[in-house]
Design a protein around this motif. Structure first.
Motif, PDB file in Angstrom:
ATOM      1  N   GLU A 147       0.799  -1.234   0.000  1.00 54.43           N
ATOM      2  CA  GLU A 147       0.000   0.000   0.000  1.00 54.43           C
ATOM      3  C   GLU A 147       0.829   1.281   0.000  1.00 54.43           C
ATOM      4  O   GLU A 147       0.471   2.248  -0.661  1.00 54.43           O
ATOM      5  CB  GLU A 147      -0.937   0.022   1.215  1.00 54.43           C
ATOM      6  CG  GLU A 147      -2.057  -0.986   1.147  1.00 54.43           C
ATOM      7  CD  GLU A 147      -3.181  -0.607   0.181  1.00 54.43           C
ATOM      8  OE1 GLU A 147      -3.186   0.515  -0.367  1.00 54.43           O
ATOM      9  OE2 GLU A 147      -4.066  -1.452  -0.009  1.00 54.43           O
ATOM     10  N   TYR A 148       1.923   1.303   0.762  1.00 49.20           N
ATOM     11  CA  TYR A 148       2.635   2.562   0.986  1.00 49.20           C
ATOM     12  C   TYR A 148       3.995   2.647   0.304  1.00 49.20           C
ATOM     13  O   TYR A 148       4.537   3.744   0.170  1.00 49.20           O
ATOM     14  CB  TYR A 148       2.788   2.817   2.488  1.00 49.20           C
ATOM     15  CG  TYR A 148       1.454   2.929   3.170  1.00 49.20           C
ATOM     16  CD1 TYR A 148       0.769   4.136   3.198  1.00 49.20           C
ATOM     17  CD2 TYR A 148       0.858   1.812   3.746  1.00 49.20           C
ATOM     18  CE1 TYR A 148      -0.482   4.231   3.798  1.00 49.20           C
ATOM     19  CE2 TYR A 148      -0.387   1.890   4.348  1.00 49.20           C
ATOM     20  CZ  TYR A 148      -1.056   3.112   4.370  1.00 49.20           C
ATOM     21  OH  TYR A 148      -2.286   3.196   4.950  1.00 49.20           O
ATOM     22  N   GLU A 149       4.540   1.516  -0.092  1.00 47.70           N
ATOM     23  CA  GLU A 149       5.856   1.537  -0.732  1.00 47.70           C
ATOM     24  C   GLU A 149       5.810   1.053  -2.174  1.00 47.70           C
ATOM     25  O   GLU A 149       6.843   0.979  -2.824  1.00 47.70           O
ATOM     26  CB  GLU A 149       6.852   0.729   0.103  1.00 47.70           C
ATOM     27  CG  GLU A 149       7.070   1.364   1.469  1.00 47.70           C
ATOM     28  CD  GLU A 149       8.128   0.684   2.309  1.00 47.70           C
ATOM     29  OE1 GLU A 149       8.579  -0.426   1.959  1.00 47.70           O
ATOM     30  OE2 GLU A 149       8.507   1.281   3.332  1.00 47.70           O
ATOM     31  N   GLY A 150       4.605   0.696  -2.646  1.00 49.71           N
ATOM     32  CA  GLY A 150       4.438   0.321  -4.042  1.00 49.71           C
ATOM     33  C   GLY A 150       5.017  -1.028  -4.429  1.00 49.71           C
ATOM     34  O   GLY A 150       5.259  -1.279  -5.610  1.00 49.71           O
ATOM     35  N   TRP A 151       5.228  -1.902  -3.447  1.00 52.26           N
ATOM     36  CA  TRP A 151       5.750  -3.221  -3.762  1.00 52.26           C
ATOM     37  C   TRP A 151       4.672  -4.031  -4.472  1.00 52.26           C
ATOM     38  O   TRP A 151       3.477  -3.856  -4.213  1.00 52.26           O
ATOM     39  CB  TRP A 151       6.155  -3.960  -2.491  1.00 52.26           C
ATOM     40  CG  TRP A 151       7.407  -3.466  -1.833  1.00 52.26           C
ATOM     41  CD1 TRP A 151       7.887  -2.188  -1.797  1.00 52.26           C
ATOM     42  CD2 TRP A 151       8.328  -4.249  -1.087  1.00 52.26           C
ATOM     43  NE1 TRP A 151       9.037  -2.130  -1.071  1.00 52.26           N
ATOM     44  CE2 TRP A 151       9.336  -3.384  -0.618  1.00 52.26           C
ATOM     45  CE3 TRP A 151       8.385  -5.589  -0.749  1.00 52.26           C
ATOM     46  CZ2 TRP A 151      10.406  -3.837   0.153  1.00 52.26           C
ATOM     47  CZ3 TRP A 151       9.446  -6.040   0.019  1.00 52.26           C
ATOM     48  CH2 TRP A 151      10.446  -5.169   0.452  1.00 52.26           C
ATOM     49  N   SER A 152       5.097  -4.948  -5.310  1.00 51.62           N
ATOM     50  CA  SER A 152       4.145  -5.885  -5.923  1.00 51.62           C
ATOM     51  C   SER A 152       3.727  -6.901  -4.862  1.00 51.62           C
ATOM     52  O   SER A 152       4.442  -7.105  -3.870  1.00 51.62           O
ATOM     53  CB  SER A 152       4.783  -6.608  -7.109  1.00 51.62           C
ATOM     54  OG  SER A 152       5.762  -7.544  -6.648  1.00 51.62           O
ATOM     55  N   ASN A 153       2.595  -7.530  -5.087  1.00 57.35           N
ATOM     56  CA  ASN A 153       2.128  -8.554  -4.155  1.00 57.35           C
ATOM     57  C   ASN A 153       3.163  -9.657  -4.001  1.00 57.35           C
ATOM     58  O   ASN A 153       3.443 -10.107  -2.887  1.00 57.35           O
ATOM     59  CB  ASN A 153       0.808  -9.159  -4.646  1.00 57.35           C
ATOM     60  CG  ASN A 153      -0.330  -8.183  -4.616  1.00 57.35           C
ATOM     61  OD1 ASN A 153      -0.176  -7.027  -4.980  1.00 57.35           O
ATOM     62  ND2 ASN A 153      -1.480  -8.624  -4.177  1.00 57.35           N
ATOM     63  N   GLU A 154       3.728 -10.082  -5.113  1.00 59.61           N
ATOM     64  CA  GLU A 154       4.687 -11.189  -5.072  1.00 59.61           C
ATOM     65  C   GLU A 154       5.963 -10.792  -4.345  1.00 59.61           C
ATOM     66  O   GLU A 154       6.501 -11.564  -3.558  1.00 59.61           O
ATOM     67  CB  GLU A 154       4.993 -11.675  -6.494  1.00 59.61           C
ATOM     68  CG  GLU A 154       5.702 -13.000  -6.542  1.00 59.61           C
ATOM     69  CD  GLU A 154       4.935 -14.166  -5.916  1.00 59.61           C
ATOM     70  OE1 GLU A 154       5.580 -15.185  -5.619  1.00 59.61           O
ATOM     71  OE2 GLU A 154       3.715 -14.076  -5.694  1.00 59.61           O
ATOM     72  N   GLU A 155       6.440  -9.580  -4.580  1.00 60.97           N
ATOM     73  CA  GLU A 155       7.641  -9.101  -3.892  1.00 60.97           C
ATOM     74  C   GLU A 155       7.393  -9.034  -2.381  1.00 60.97           C
ATOM     75  O   GLU A 155       8.220  -9.486  -1.585  1.00 60.97           O
ATOM     76  CB  GLU A 155       8.020  -7.724  -4.430  1.00 60.97           C
ATOM     77  CG  GLU A 155       9.298  -7.156  -3.876  1.00 60.97           C
ATOM     78  CD  GLU A 155       9.616  -5.779  -4.434  1.00 60.97           C
ATOM     79  OE1 GLU A 155      10.778  -5.365  -4.297  1.00 60.97           O
ATOM     80  OE2 GLU A 155       8.717  -5.107  -4.986  1.00 60.97           O
ATOM     81  N   ALA A 156       6.248  -8.486  -1.984  1.00 60.48           N
ATOM     82  CA  ALA A 156       5.920  -8.384  -0.555  1.00 60.48           C
ATOM     83  C   ALA A 156       5.744  -9.766   0.065  1.00 60.48           C
ATOM     84  O   ALA A 156       6.189 -10.011   1.188  1.00 60.48           O
ATOM     85  CB  ALA A 156       4.648  -7.559  -0.371  1.00 60.48           C
ATOM     86  N   ARG A 157       5.118 -10.682  -0.659  1.00 63.78           N
ATOM     87  CA  ARG A 157       4.933 -12.053  -0.141  1.00 63.78           C
ATOM     88  C   ARG A 157       6.282 -12.745   0.021  1.00 63.78           C
ATOM     89  O   ARG A 157       6.550 -13.388   1.034  1.00 63.78           O
ATOM     90  CB  ARG A 157       4.037 -12.866  -1.081  1.00 63.78           C
ATOM     91  CG  ARG A 157       3.722 -14.272  -0.574  1.00 63.78           C
ATOM     92  CD  ARG A 157       2.861 -15.029  -1.564  1.00 63.78           C
ATOM     93  NE  ARG A 157       3.595 -15.442  -2.735  1.00 63.78           N
ATOM     94  CZ  ARG A 157       4.298 -16.569  -2.825  1.00 63.78           C
ATOM     95  NH1 ARG A 157       4.352 -17.410  -1.814  1.00 63.78           N
ATOM     96  NH2 ARG A 157       4.936 -16.870  -3.941  1.00 63.78           N
ATOM     97  N   ASN A 158       7.149 -12.590  -0.961  1.00 62.86           N
ATOM     98  CA  ASN A 158       8.464 -13.243  -0.893  1.00 62.86           C
ATOM     99  C   ASN A 158       9.348 -12.693   0.214  1.00 62.86           C
ATOM    100  O   ASN A 158      10.226 -13.393   0.707  1.00 62.86           O
ATOM    101  CB  ASN A 158       9.186 -13.153  -2.237  1.00 62.86           C
ATOM    102  CG  ASN A 158       8.651 -14.148  -3.233  1.00 62.86           C
ATOM    103  OD1 ASN A 158       8.309 -15.271  -2.879  1.00 62.86           O
ATOM    104  ND2 ASN A 158       8.543 -13.740  -4.487  1.00 62.86           N
ATOM    105  N   LYS A 159       9.132 -11.436   0.613  1.00 62.15           N
ATOM    106  CA  LYS A 159       9.915 -10.835   1.700  1.00 62.15           C
ATOM    107  C   LYS A 159       9.231 -10.991   3.058  1.00 62.15           C
ATOM    108  O   LYS A 159       9.785 -10.589   4.070  1.00 62.15           O
ATOM    109  CB  LYS A 159      10.156  -9.343   1.425  1.00 62.15           C
ATOM    110  CG  LYS A 159      10.998  -9.081   0.216  1.00 62.15           C
ATOM    111  CD  LYS A 159      12.437  -9.387   0.472  1.00 62.15           C
ATOM    112  CE  LYS A 159      13.262  -8.971  -0.739  1.00 62.15           C
ATOM    113  NZ  LYS A 159      14.652  -9.221  -0.586  1.00 62.15           N
TER     114      LYS A 159
END
Length: 191
Positions: A147-159
């Motif tokens: 929401e606030y840093e513009g990460w993709s769903n997959e990038e956020a899930r992987n991290k």
């Protein structure tokens, strides 16, 4: 040669075990999501909260626990512990306490409440925590990144967890699938 390899493996195992014990039991799975802005952890004992607040300049604590779950493994929430934390935070001038108790996979009302907290710049830096610091707090940290840093769903899930494979964020797991399917406000045309 075999003896040296064996010793090296033993040293690595001991270092890994020591880091796990430190992170899990001494540091309460505390980590920066975005340095100076958002942190996540497991439960920090009430008598240690002031130290973390002071060290990291935390202005708001988002507690994702709620009592009476009946789940002694994933949600061993004890009402007296929640009350003790709320009382400890109330003694800290300028620090907000928000209880946004939710299940392992949040309902929309939990996400909406979280976003309302995070939309207010006066609430930062924020500490997001659940019981263990490895489930809900990581999921909401991933939502923050989307929401606030513009990460993709997959990038956020992987991290969200290391390694993501075999974790509660892996493909096919409820949290993993939730993050993959999550629609940000921007994707929904709301922000």
């Amino acid at each position: 040669m075999k003896k040296k390899i064996g010793i090296a493996i033993l040293v690595l195992v001991l270092i890994g075990t020591g880091k796990y014990v430190y992170d899990r039991h001494i540091n309460h799975n505390f980590m920066a999501i975005t340095e100076g802005k958002v942190y996540k952890s497991g439960v920090i004992p009430p008598d240690e909260i002031a130290d973390y607040v002071q060290k990291y300049h935390i202005k708001s604590i988002v507690d994702l626990r709620f009592p009476g779950t009946g789940d002694d493994v994933n949600n061993p929430e004890i009402p007296a512990e929640l009350t003790a934390e709320k009382e400890a935070v109330a003694k800290l001038p300028g620090v907000n306490y928000f209880n946004n108790g939710c299940d392992q996979v949040p309902e929309q009302k939990n996400v909406d409440s979280f976003l309302k907290i995070m939309d207010n710049p006066a609430n930062y830096p924020v500490l997001i925590h659940c019981y263990h610091g490895i489930g809900r707090s990581q999921l909401f940290s991933a939502l923050y990144r989307i929401e606030y840093e513009g990460w993709s769903n997959e990038e956020a899930r992987n991290k969200a967890a290391f390694p993501v494979m075999f974790s509660s964020f892996d493909d096919g797991t409820p949290k993993g699938e939730y993050l993959k399917a999550y629609k940000s406000r921007k994707q929904n045309g709301l922000k």
